[in-house]
Design an enzyme around this catalytic site. Structure first.
Site, PDB file in Angstrom:
ATOM      1  N   TYR A   1      -7.987  -3.776  -5.583  1.00 56.28           N
ATOM      2  CA  TYR A   1      -8.287  -3.057  -6.835  1.00 56.28           C
ATOM      3  C   TYR A   1      -8.037  -3.919  -8.065  1.00 56.28           C
ATOM      4  CZ  TYR A   1      -8.686   1.009  -3.895  1.00 56.28           C
ATOM      5  OH  TYR A   1      -9.100   1.883  -2.916  1.00 56.28           O
TER       6      TYR A   1
ATOM      7  N   GLU B   1     -10.317 -14.916  -1.599  1.00 55.18           N
ATOM      8  CA  GLU B   1      -9.853 -13.816  -0.753  1.00 55.18           C
ATOM      9  C   GLU B   1      -9.572 -14.350   0.649  1.00 55.18           C
ATOM     10  OE1 GLU B   1      -8.952 -10.480  -0.723  1.00 55.18           O
ATOM     11  OE2 GLU B   1      -8.728 -10.913   1.427  1.00 55.18           O
TER      12      GLU B   1
ATOM     13  N   ASN C   1      -8.113   2.201   3.397  1.00 56.17           N
ATOM     14  CA  ASN C   1      -7.222   3.279   2.945  1.00 56.17           C
ATOM     15  C   ASN C   1      -7.881   4.653   3.061  1.00 56.17           C
ATOM     16  OD1 ASN C   1      -8.777   3.695   0.619  1.00 56.17           O
ATOM     17  ND2 ASN C   1      -7.476   2.438  -0.673  1.00 56.17           N
TER      18      ASN C   1
ATOM     19  N   MET D   1      -7.799   8.496  -1.249  1.00 56.08           N
ATOM     20  CA  MET D   1      -7.274   9.539  -2.148  1.00 56.08           C
ATOM     21  C   MET D   1      -6.987   8.946  -3.525  1.00 56.08           C
ATOM     22  SD  MET D   1      -4.677  11.533   0.398  1.00 56.08           S
ATOM     23  CE  MET D   1      -4.242  10.178   1.464  1.00 56.08           C
TER      24      MET D   1
ATOM     25  N   GLU E   1       0.717  14.819   1.860  1.00 49.06           N
ATOM     26  CA  GLU E   1      -0.722  14.951   2.063  1.00 49.06           C
ATOM     27  C   GLU E   1      -0.989  15.251   3.525  1.00 49.06           C
ATOM     28  OE1 GLU E   1      -1.136  11.308   0.176  1.00 49.06           O
ATOM     29  OE2 GLU E   1      -1.444  12.227  -1.791  1.00 49.06           O
TER      30      GLU E   1
ATOM     31  N   HIS F   1       1.963   1.973   1.175  1.00 49.19           N
ATOM     32  CA  HIS F   1       1.954   1.814  -0.286  1.00 49.19           C
ATOM     33  C   HIS F   1       2.981   0.793  -0.783  1.00 49.19           C
ATOM     34  CE1 HIS F   1       0.410   6.270  -0.747  1.00 49.19           C
ATOM     35  NE2 HIS F   1      -0.455   5.486  -0.133  1.00 49.19           N
TER      36      HIS F   1
ATOM     37  N   ASN G   1      -0.334   8.513  -4.856  1.00 51.14           N
ATOM     38  CA  ASN G   1      -0.967   7.373  -4.193  1.00 51.14           C
ATOM     39  C   ASN G   1      -1.343   6.364  -5.273  1.00 51.14           C
ATOM     40  OD1 ASN G   1      -1.575  10.109  -3.180  1.00 51.14           O
ATOM     41  ND2 ASN G   1      -2.121   8.985  -1.348  1.00 51.14           N
TER      42      ASN G   1
HETATM   43  P1  FAE Z   1      -4.865  -4.895  -2.195  1.00 53.60           P
HETATM   44  O1  FAE Z   1      -5.893  -3.829  -2.287  1.00 53.60           O
HETATM   45  O2  FAE Z   1      -3.921  -4.838  -1.060  1.00 53.60           O
HETATM   46  O3  FAE Z   1      -5.642  -6.297  -2.172  1.00 53.60           O
HETATM   47  C1  FAE Z   1      -4.984  -7.529  -2.070  1.00 53.60           C
HETATM   48  C2  FAE Z   1      -5.937  -8.548  -1.470  1.00 53.60           C
HETATM   49  O4  FAE Z   1      -5.377  -9.850  -1.628  1.00 53.60           O
HETATM   50  C3  FAE Z   1      -6.180  -8.374   0.027  1.00 53.60           C
HETATM   51  O5  FAE Z   1      -7.559  -8.365   0.287  1.00 53.60           O
HETATM   52  C4  FAE Z   1      -5.500  -9.595   0.662  1.00 53.60           C
HETATM   53  O6  FAE Z   1      -6.175 -10.072   1.832  1.00 53.60           O
HETATM   54  C5  FAE Z   1      -5.605 -10.602  -0.456  1.00 53.60           C
HETATM   55  N1  FAE Z   1      -4.582 -11.643  -0.366  1.00 53.60           N
HETATM   56  C6  FAE Z   1      -3.261 -11.510  -0.123  1.00 53.60           C
HETATM   57  N2  FAE Z   1      -2.622 -12.694  -0.124  1.00 53.60           N
HETATM   58  C7  FAE Z   1      -3.590 -13.632  -0.397  1.00 53.60           C
HETATM   59  C8  FAE Z   1      -3.553 -15.041  -0.528  1.00 53.60           C
HETATM   60  N3  FAE Z   1      -2.418 -15.734  -0.416  1.00 53.60           N
HETATM   61  N4  FAE Z   1      -4.724 -15.685  -0.764  1.00 53.60           N
HETATM   62  C9  FAE Z   1      -5.880 -14.991  -0.881  1.00 53.60           C
HETATM   63  N5  FAE Z   1      -5.959 -13.641  -0.771  1.00 53.60           N
HETATM   64  C10 FAE Z   1      -4.824 -12.972  -0.534  1.00 53.60           C
HETATM   65  O7  FAE Z   1      -4.007  -4.969  -3.512  1.00 53.60           O
HETATM   66  N6  FAE Z   1      -3.715   4.303  -1.917  1.00 53.60           N
HETATM   67  C11 FAE Z   1      -4.238   5.361  -2.571  1.00 53.60           C
HETATM   68  O8  FAE Z   1      -4.171   5.423  -3.803  1.00 53.60           O
HETATM   69  N7  FAE Z   1      -4.869   6.374  -1.876  1.00 53.60           N
HETATM   70  C12 FAE Z   1      -4.969   6.367  -0.519  1.00 53.60           C
HETATM   71  O9  FAE Z   1      -5.557   7.273   0.079  1.00 53.60           O
HETATM   72  C13 FAE Z   1      -4.385   5.276   0.188  1.00 53.60           C
HETATM   73  N8  FAE Z   1      -4.426   5.230   1.539  1.00 53.60           N
HETATM   74  C14 FAE Z   1      -3.960   4.110   2.192  1.00 53.60           C
HETATM   75  C15 FAE Z   1      -4.107   4.047   3.580  1.00 53.60           C
HETATM   76  C16 FAE Z   1      -3.754   2.873   4.246  1.00 53.60           C
HETATM   77  C17 FAE Z   1      -3.905   2.801   5.750  1.00 53.60           C
HETATM   78  C18 FAE Z   1      -3.235   1.768   3.521  1.00 53.60           C
HETATM   79  C19 FAE Z   1      -2.843   0.497   4.231  1.00 53.60           C
HETATM   80  C20 FAE Z   1      -3.086   1.835   2.151  1.00 53.60           C
HETATM   81  C21 FAE Z   1      -3.442   3.005   1.468  1.00 53.60           C
HETATM   82  N9  FAE Z   1      -3.327   3.099   0.081  1.00 53.60           N
HETATM   83  C22 FAE Z   1      -3.799   4.216  -0.569  1.00 53.60           C
HETATM   84  C23 FAE Z   1      -2.714   2.013  -0.731  1.00 53.60           C
HETATM   85  C24 FAE Z   1      -3.729   1.285  -1.617  1.00 53.60           C
HETATM   86  O10 FAE Z   1      -4.872   0.930  -0.879  1.00 53.60           O
HETATM   87  C25 FAE Z   1      -3.045   0.058  -2.256  1.00 53.60           C
HETATM   88  O11 FAE Z   1      -1.994   0.540  -3.064  1.00 53.60           O
HETATM   89  C26 FAE Z   1      -4.006  -0.755  -3.102  1.00 53.60           C
HETATM   90  O12 FAE Z   1      -5.060  -1.250  -2.322  1.00 53.60           O
HETATM   91  C27 FAE Z   1      -3.279  -1.915  -3.784  1.00 53.60           C
HETATM   92  O13 FAE Z   1      -4.214  -2.649  -4.531  1.00 53.60           O
HETATM   93  P2  FAE Z   1      -3.961  -4.167  -4.900  1.00 53.60           P
HETATM   94  O14 FAE Z   1      -5.064  -4.590  -5.792  1.00 53.60           O
HETATM   95  O15 FAE Z   1      -2.576  -4.316  -5.362  1.00 53.60           O
END
Ligand code: FAE
Length: 543
Positions: free
Chosen positions: A49, A69, A148, A151, A390, A475, A515
């Protein structure tokens, strides 16, 4: 030996210069070659995000940007014609270099029916296992939005203010949350699906039992396309969430950020996307900008090819595991020595706890369950253990009478990400007793429901006869908290005037009561407004 051992800070790589392998990747890479990757005005690391918002806004402002990525670009079908595999038929697409799937549920009536052996490959879901806490994250273009629950929940205004005392909450709620919701395509489940469809019987059953205990319930907004879901329900479109797709990716229906922000970022023509590139080191480049070392990831794992890119503006969007890891490594190895002591601190699980109840035979939950959650139970008014739960699906293809919950409990417990020099990785420090408070929050919500309905917990699902499990999280939050490790707009402290920014969930201090992704997105929108206007394009966009 690691990149850091081989190259002095700010060394200029020569094309194809041979290097010994890094310690972290020695088995895969006997020799590393460093290839100059070129200069970009901005580099964004990570495409979840926060990274997606940064890439889109930079692209729209006319800033030539490189987006790195670690995971795959999930845009090509496998041999079965599908991009992602389902939850009941996992294969190498399911998990990030694992020999067996690792979903949270351990067993059903003593038998492990949930996890399967799979080929080791760069799949979409990672589970990072540390002492006392495991963390699930997505890997791929789109980050954790690929796996995810979709939500899209606004935090309560008082919780937001507590988490971010330096942020104008009124501006967030009047401008940036609505902007994030519009861009992420947030919608609300229509009544015909929630109230009548057999695939939401599990939500209605859990809601009824909560209301019997006098608990408040509410509908949760989502980024899933309900027009598509209706077609799935009517049998007019291939089933995705109505089938068994979610945690290993959705083949249709879900507006993950590769379909929204990232698509628009690439359409600007200014953003160069490089999937399967893992950043292993960041440092100043000697001319005021940054050098970023990224190792190519292959089908079998890390390769021996490392690209050295340079940039004037560096945006960290690798999530609340990846970004703190890069920063603590940079601080401890001296490549960014002015990072402050707050880096790595303030990490939390958002109080995630999973729990399950057994319903009576006359309250079935349905053999068909839609994977996108729609209902939450609100116990935030509890005087000592506020929590939201939830109602999650457990699509097993047969009636099992289980109500499954993902609770988000308010807890003061925080851990930290430290640098493990021997392994060259970030390690989460989290003590065993730190799960107890959030687990008590889940029980403060579910015990009265059991009492009012004459029901009990399921003790067979999480291992060890436990009715609730707070030892894993979906999370991860914190590790570079806004206003502490950074200023109030994500400029990294120690480098405030040197264009180093954090844009992801590591800005959120450990817990939010909601979330997180809507807040990550809205905060990134707000911070990018400031950064573009004051630091990068004070004269306005140059498309
Ligand atoms: P994120 O989306 O995790 O993206 C980080 C990216 O950086 C990833 O693609 C990694 O591969 C990449 N990366 C990491 N290290 C490196 C590196 N060294 N070099 C290059 N790339 C790298 O981060 N949240 C909600 O609000 N609602 C939901 O319903 C919900 N359900 C979830 C269900 C599951 C099963 C999971 C695992 C999470 C859920 N979440 C939910 C959490 C939410 O997806 C998470 O808080 C956000 O995606 C965080 O966003 P960021 O941009 O911080």
């Amino acid at each position: 030996m690691r990149i850091g051992d081989i190259l002095k800070p700010a060394a200029t790589p020569k094309n194809g210069s041979p290097l010994p392998s890094t310690g972290a990747t020695a088995s895969a890479a006997q020799q590393s070659r460093v290839i100059p990757g070129g200069h970009f005005e901005a580099i964004v690391i990570g495409s979840g995000y926060g990274g997606a918002v940064a890439a889109k806004r930079l692209g729209q402002a006319g800033v030539p940007t490189l987006l790195l990525e670690e995971g795959r670009h999930w845009n090509a079908p496998g041999p079965d014609g599908k991009v992602h595999c389902g939850m009941r038929s996992p294969d190498g697409r399911a998990m990030w270099f694992k020999d067996r799937t690792e979903v949270p549920l351990k067993a059903f009536l003593g038998i492990d029916i949930y996890n399967r052996d799979i080929p080791r490959a760069p799949g979409v879901l990672d589970r990072m296992n540390f002492d006392n806490m495991s963390v699930y994250v997505g890997r791929g273009v789109g980050g954790t939005s690929l796996v995810n629950g979709g939500m899209a929940v606004r935090p309560r205004a008082d919780e937001f203010r507590e988490a971010f005392p330096g942020v104008d909450a009124d501006a967030m709620f009047s401008k940036y949350f609505p902007r994030a919701e519009a861009n992420l395509k947030v919608g609300t489940i229509p009544d015909d699906l929630l109230e009548k469809d057999p695939a939401y019987r599990y939500s209605r059953a859990a809601r009824k039992s909560a209301e019997k205990a006098g608990m408040e319930t509410r509908v949760i907004p989502s980024v899933y396309d309900y027009g598509y879901m209706r077609k799935e329900a009517r049998g007019e479109a291939p089933k995705s969430a109505m089938g068994d797709e979610l945690m290993y990716g959705n083949n249709a229906g879900k507006n993950s950020v590769d379909k929204t922000y990232l698509k628009e970022a690439l359409e600007t023509g200014k953003v160069d996307l490089r999937p399967m590139h893992r950043v292993e080191r960041i440092e100043k480049d000697g001319s005021g900008g940054y050098r970023v070392w990224a190792r190519e990831i292959g089908e079998a794992g890390p390769t021996g090819t490392v690209h050295a890119f340079t940039c004037g503006n560096l945006f960290l969007g690798a999530g609340a595991m990846g970004t703190p890891e890069m920063l603590v490594r940079a601080r401890e190895t001296g490549t960014l020595p002015r990072l402050n002591g707050e880096v790595g601190e303030g990490w939390g699980s958002n109080g995630n706890v999973m729990a399950a109840r057994a319903n009576p035979l006359w309250d079935p939950v349905g053999s068909k369950q839609c994977a996108v959650p729609a209902v939450a139970i609100d116990n935030w008014k509890h005087p000592t253990h506020p929590a939201l739960a939830e109602v999650a699906a457990l699509p097993m293809g047969f009636e099992h009478w289980i109500s499954m919950y993902l609770a988000l409990a308010k807890t003061p417990e925080r851990g930290r990400i430290e640098y493990d020099a021997a392994a060259d990785r970030g390690v989460l420090r989290w003590e065993k007793g730190q799960n107890a408070h959030a687990e008590a929050g889940a029980r403060a919500l579910l015990d009265p429901i059991n009492k009012a309905n004459g029901t009990i917990y399921r003790y067979d699902l999480f291992g060890g006869g436990r009715p609730v499990a707070g030892d894993f999280t979906y999370h991860p939050l914190g590790g570079a908290v806004l206003g502490k490790a950074t200023d109030d707009f994500g400029r990294v402290r120690g480098y405030e005037n040197e264009r180093l920014y954090v844009v992801d969930a590591s800005l959120i201090p450990g817990g939010l009561g909601a979330n997180p992704f809507l807040t990550v997105t809205a905060l990134a929108e707000r911070n990018m407004d400031e950064i573009l206007a004051k630091d990068i394009r004070p004269e306005g966009p140059k498309p």
